[in-house]
Write a protein that holds these residues in place. Structure first.
Motif, PDB file in Angstrom:
ATOM      1  N   THR A 261      16.543  85.524  94.295  1.00 58.06           N
ATOM      2  CA  THR A 261      15.906  86.190  93.348  1.00 58.06           C
ATOM      3  C   THR A 261      14.755  87.438  93.653  1.00 58.06           C
ATOM      4  OG1 THR A 261      14.253  84.221  93.458  1.00 58.06           O
ATOM      5  CG2 THR A 261      16.248  84.151  91.910  1.00 58.06           C
ATOM      6  N   GLU A 262      14.456  87.069  94.689  1.00 58.18           N
ATOM      7  CA  GLU A 262      13.345  88.206  95.534  1.00 58.18           C
ATOM      8  C   GLU A 262      14.256  89.417  95.589  1.00 58.18           C
ATOM      9  OE1 GLU A 262      10.222  88.620  96.090  1.00 58.18           O
ATOM     10  OE2 GLU A 262       9.830  86.998  94.832  1.00 58.18           O
ATOM     11  N   LYS A 263      15.477  89.378  96.010  1.00 53.37           N
ATOM     12  CA  LYS A 263      16.256  90.605  96.178  1.00 53.37           C
ATOM     13  C   LYS A 263      16.638  91.012  94.921  1.00 53.37           C
ATOM     14  CE  LYS A 263      20.674  92.046  98.411  1.00 53.37           C
ATOM     15  NZ  LYS A 263      21.765  91.743  99.310  1.00 53.37           N
ATOM     16  N   GLN A 264      16.996  90.231  93.741  1.00 57.02           N
ATOM     17  CA  GLN A 264      17.227  90.700  92.567  1.00 57.02           C
ATOM     18  C   GLN A 264      16.124  91.459  91.657  1.00 57.02           C
ATOM     19  OE1 GLN A 264      18.586  87.403  90.130  1.00 57.02           O
ATOM     20  NE2 GLN A 264      18.714  88.581  88.379  1.00 57.02           N
ATOM     21  N   TRP A 265      14.973  90.608  91.941  1.00 55.07           N
ATOM     22  CA  TRP A 265      13.816  91.446  91.449  1.00 55.07           C
ATOM     23  C   TRP A 265      13.626  92.631  92.176  1.00 55.07           C
ATOM     24  CZ3 TRP A 265      10.229  91.000  87.516  1.00 55.07           C
ATOM     25  CH2 TRP A 265       8.851  91.357  88.053  1.00 55.07           C
ATOM     26  N   GLU A 266      13.620  92.842  93.184  1.00 48.52           N
ATOM     27  CA  GLU A 266      13.473  94.174  94.058  1.00 48.52           C
ATOM     28  C   GLU A 266      14.335  95.345  93.537  1.00 48.52           C
ATOM     29  OE1 GLU A 266      13.436  93.299  98.179  1.00 48.52           O
ATOM     30  OE2 GLU A 266      11.545  92.049  97.999  1.00 48.52           O
ATOM     31  N   SER A 267      15.457  94.816  93.099  1.00 51.01           N
ATOM     32  CA  SER A 267      16.576  95.912  92.647  1.00 51.01           C
ATOM     33  C   SER A 267      16.297  96.610  91.449  1.00 51.01           C
ATOM     34  CB  SER A 267      17.892  94.938  92.719  1.00 51.01           C
ATOM     35  OG  SER A 267      18.015  94.267  91.636  1.00 51.01           O
ATOM     36  N   TYR A 268      15.414  95.997  90.588  1.00 49.74           N
ATOM     37  CA  TYR A 268      14.931  96.423  89.226  1.00 49.74           C
ATOM     38  C   TYR A 268      14.127  97.496  89.481  1.00 49.74           C
ATOM     39  CZ  TYR A 268      17.100  91.914  87.343  1.00 49.74           C
ATOM     40  OH  TYR A 268      17.570  90.778  87.180  1.00 49.74           O
ATOM     41  N   GLY A 269      13.266  97.704  90.480  1.00 50.73           N
ATOM     42  CA  GLY A 269      12.264  98.737  90.419  1.00 50.73           C
ATOM     43  C   GLY A 269      11.308  98.600  89.630  1.00 50.73           C
ATOM     44  N   ALA A 270      10.171  99.406  89.612  1.00 50.01           N
ATOM     45  CA  ALA A 270       8.995  99.099  88.852  1.00 50.01           C
ATOM     46  C   ALA A 270       9.267  99.073  87.335  1.00 50.01           C
ATOM     47  CB  ALA A 270       7.808 100.078  89.255  1.00 50.01           C
ATOM     48  N   ALA A 271      10.050 100.007  86.824  1.00 48.02           N
ATOM     49  CA  ALA A 271      10.187 100.111  85.731  1.00 48.02           C
ATOM     50  C   ALA A 271      11.149  98.887  85.055  1.00 48.02           C
ATOM     51  CB  ALA A 271      11.115 101.282  85.226  1.00 48.02           C
ATOM     52  N   GLY A 272      12.232  98.583  85.624  1.00 40.69           N
ATOM     53  CA  GLY A 272      13.050  97.365  85.190  1.00 40.69           C
ATOM     54  C   GLY A 272      12.350  96.056  85.428  1.00 40.69           C
ATOM     55  N   GLN A 273      11.313  95.853  86.373  1.00 44.86           N
ATOM     56  CA  GLN A 273      10.667  94.747  86.442  1.00 44.86           C
ATOM     57  C   GLN A 273       9.789  94.670  85.174  1.00 44.86           C
ATOM     58  OE1 GLN A 273       8.484  95.111  90.148  1.00 44.86           O
ATOM     59  NE2 GLN A 273      10.362  94.709  91.335  1.00 44.86           N
ATOM     60  N   GLN A 274       9.066  95.880  84.976  1.00 40.01           N
ATOM     61  CA  GLN A 274       7.979  95.738  83.549  1.00 40.01           C
ATOM     62  C   GLN A 274       8.858  95.464  82.499  1.00 40.01           C
ATOM     63  OE1 GLN A 274       4.603  95.997  83.977  1.00 40.01           O
ATOM     64  NE2 GLN A 274       4.908  95.224  81.668  1.00 40.01           N
ATOM     65  N   ALA A 275      10.064  95.945  82.424  1.00 38.65           N
ATOM     66  CA  ALA A 275      10.989  95.789  80.927  1.00 38.65           C
ATOM     67  C   ALA A 275      11.369  94.381  80.978  1.00 38.65           C
ATOM     68  CB  ALA A 275      12.098  96.571  81.187  1.00 38.65           C
ATOM     69  N   LEU A 276      11.516  93.517  82.153  1.00 40.07           N
ATOM     70  CA  LEU A 276      12.053  92.384  82.168  1.00 40.07           C
ATOM     71  C   LEU A 276      10.654  91.612  81.758  1.00 40.07           C
ATOM     72  CD1 LEU A 276      13.994  90.302  84.895  1.00 40.07           C
ATOM     73  CD2 LEU A 276      11.822  89.218  83.670  1.00 40.07           C
ATOM     74  N   VAL A 277       9.548  91.730  82.099  1.00 39.02           N
ATOM     75  CA  VAL A 277       8.354  91.032  81.902  1.00 39.02           C
ATOM     76  C   VAL A 277       7.987  91.283  80.085  1.00 39.02           C
ATOM     77  CG1 VAL A 277       5.787  90.891  82.168  1.00 39.02           C
ATOM     78  CG2 VAL A 277       7.515  90.845  84.034  1.00 39.02           C
ATOM     79  N   ASP A 278       8.336  92.460  80.008  1.00 35.64           N
ATOM     80  CA  ASP A 278       8.017  92.931  78.365  1.00 35.64           C
ATOM     81  C   ASP A 278       8.688  92.060  77.490  1.00 35.64           C
ATOM     82  OD1 ASP A 278       5.871  94.596  79.007  1.00 35.64           O
ATOM     83  OD2 ASP A 278       7.331  96.530  79.045  1.00 35.64           O
ATOM     84  N   ARG A 279      10.056  91.634  77.933  1.00 39.65           N
ATOM     85  CA  ARG A 279      10.914  90.971  77.049  1.00 39.65           C
ATOM     86  C   ARG A 279      10.630  89.458  76.879  1.00 39.65           C
ATOM     87  NH1 ARG A 279      14.753  94.246  79.686  1.00 39.65           N
ATOM     88  NH2 ARG A 279      15.588  92.352  81.016  1.00 39.65           N
ATOM     89  N   ILE A 280       9.504  89.022  77.394  1.00 37.94           N
ATOM     90  CA  ILE A 280       9.080  87.415  77.587  1.00 37.94           C
ATOM     91  C   ILE A 280       8.011  87.477  76.726  1.00 37.94           C
ATOM     92  CG2 ILE A 280       8.118  85.476  79.077  1.00 37.94           C
ATOM     93  CD1 ILE A 280       9.557  87.133  81.322  1.00 37.94           C
ATOM     94  N   ALA A 281       7.849  86.421  75.915  1.00 34.02           N
ATOM     95  CA  ALA A 281       6.769  86.337  74.844  1.00 34.02           C
ATOM     96  C   ALA A 281       5.359  86.365  75.433  1.00 34.02           C
ATOM     97  CB  ALA A 281       7.260  85.077  73.969  1.00 34.02           C
ATOM     98  N   LEU A 282       5.285  85.525  76.615  1.00 38.58           N
ATOM     99  CA  LEU A 282       4.232  85.344  77.316  1.00 38.58           C
ATOM    100  C   LEU A 282       3.754  86.524  78.176  1.00 38.58           C
ATOM    101  CD1 LEU A 282       4.179  81.312  77.763  1.00 38.58           C
ATOM    102  CD2 LEU A 282       2.833  82.516  76.457  1.00 38.58           C
TER     103      LEU A 282
END
Length: 252
Positions: free
Chosen positions: A196-217
């Motif tokens: 999951t660390e490798k998966q997280w890193e593959s998203y890059g900063a923009a993708g990581q922020q987008a993933l977090v933004d889709r979470i209600a909390l």
């Protein structure tokens, strides 16, 4: 809420790291006799060290039915049964997303064997003792991919986790007459291991922020968030809950 599992025998698969390690530690801290199993022996020993004297570990491939039966027999020797089974072993086995037509039969089957076959073999092995005791808790760890799609794009993973949820519901109805509950936890994305660390890193900063933004909390969860859900399903507080899927994902 103080949940105690004194003198309860618990088996946790996929115990070498991530969710499995957190679940082993959580039960051991609350008095359970815990057996942690996994293929990754060095990390499994670290789980044992962190969990302490209440933990026994065993290197095991959940696809090997004879090995599964042997471990269940050993774990139940003190009390005659396993009280709680947590089927956490699974994952993508190092595979990456690829077009449907490029997936081999072996790649497809391998993911099913670990994620579904292992849960079936362990549930099958603990069932007689739980039936005799007229008590048991089986908790399967699936994924949000089993309720929707996989962020990895791996078809077998999404399908296998959906199948595991189906197995959960089927076993809940089959085993309920003996006081055995069977439930499922579908975690959202958690940075829990090297994969999951490798998966997280593959998203890059923009993708990581987008993933977090889709979470209600607006934040990622932790391995302890998943372990807490397991403790609830294993406790007396969940005695009239079975066949259910609990999404622990921060809200989607």
């Amino acid at each position: 809420m103080n949940l105690a599992f004194t003198n309860k025998t618990v088996i946790v698969t996929g115990a070498a790291h991530g969710f499995g390690r957190a679940i082993v530690i959580a039960f051991a801290q609350r008095g359970a006799v815990v057996w942690g199993v996994d293929l990754i022996e060095d990390e499994l020993r670290e789980t044992q060290r962190l969990a302490g004297a209440n933990c026994t570990v065993c290197r095991l491939d959940v696809r090997d039915k004879h090995a599964v039966d042997a471990v269940v027999a050993s774990a139940s020797s003190a009390t005659g049964r396993v009280d709680v089974l947590v089927n956490n072993a699974g994952g993508v086995l190092g595979q990456v997303g690829r077009p449907l037509e490029d997936v081999t039969a072996e790649q497809w089957q391998a993911i099913f064997d670990v994620n579904v076959g292992g849960a079936f073999f362990f549930s099958q092995a603990v069932a007689p003792g739980m039936k005799a005791a007229r008590f048991g808790r089986i908790i399967n760890i699936s994924s949000g991919a089993g309720l929707g799609i996989s962020l990895t794009g791996i078809q077998a993973y999404a399908a296998a986790k959906a199948a595991q949820i189906g197995l959960t519901r089927q076993l809940a109805h089959e085993l309920g007459a003996w006081g055995i509950t069977v439930n499922n936890i579908a975690p959202g994305f958690v940075r829990s291991n090297a994969t999951t660390e490798k998966q997280w890193e593959s998203y890059g900063a923009a993708g990581q922020q987008a993933l977090v933004d889709r979470i209600a909390l607006k934040k990622l969860g932790t391995v302890d968030d998943i372990a807490h859900g397991v403790l609830f399903f294993a406790s007396e507080l969940a005695g009239w809950i079975t066949g259910q899927v609990l999404s622990i994902d921060g809200g989607k």
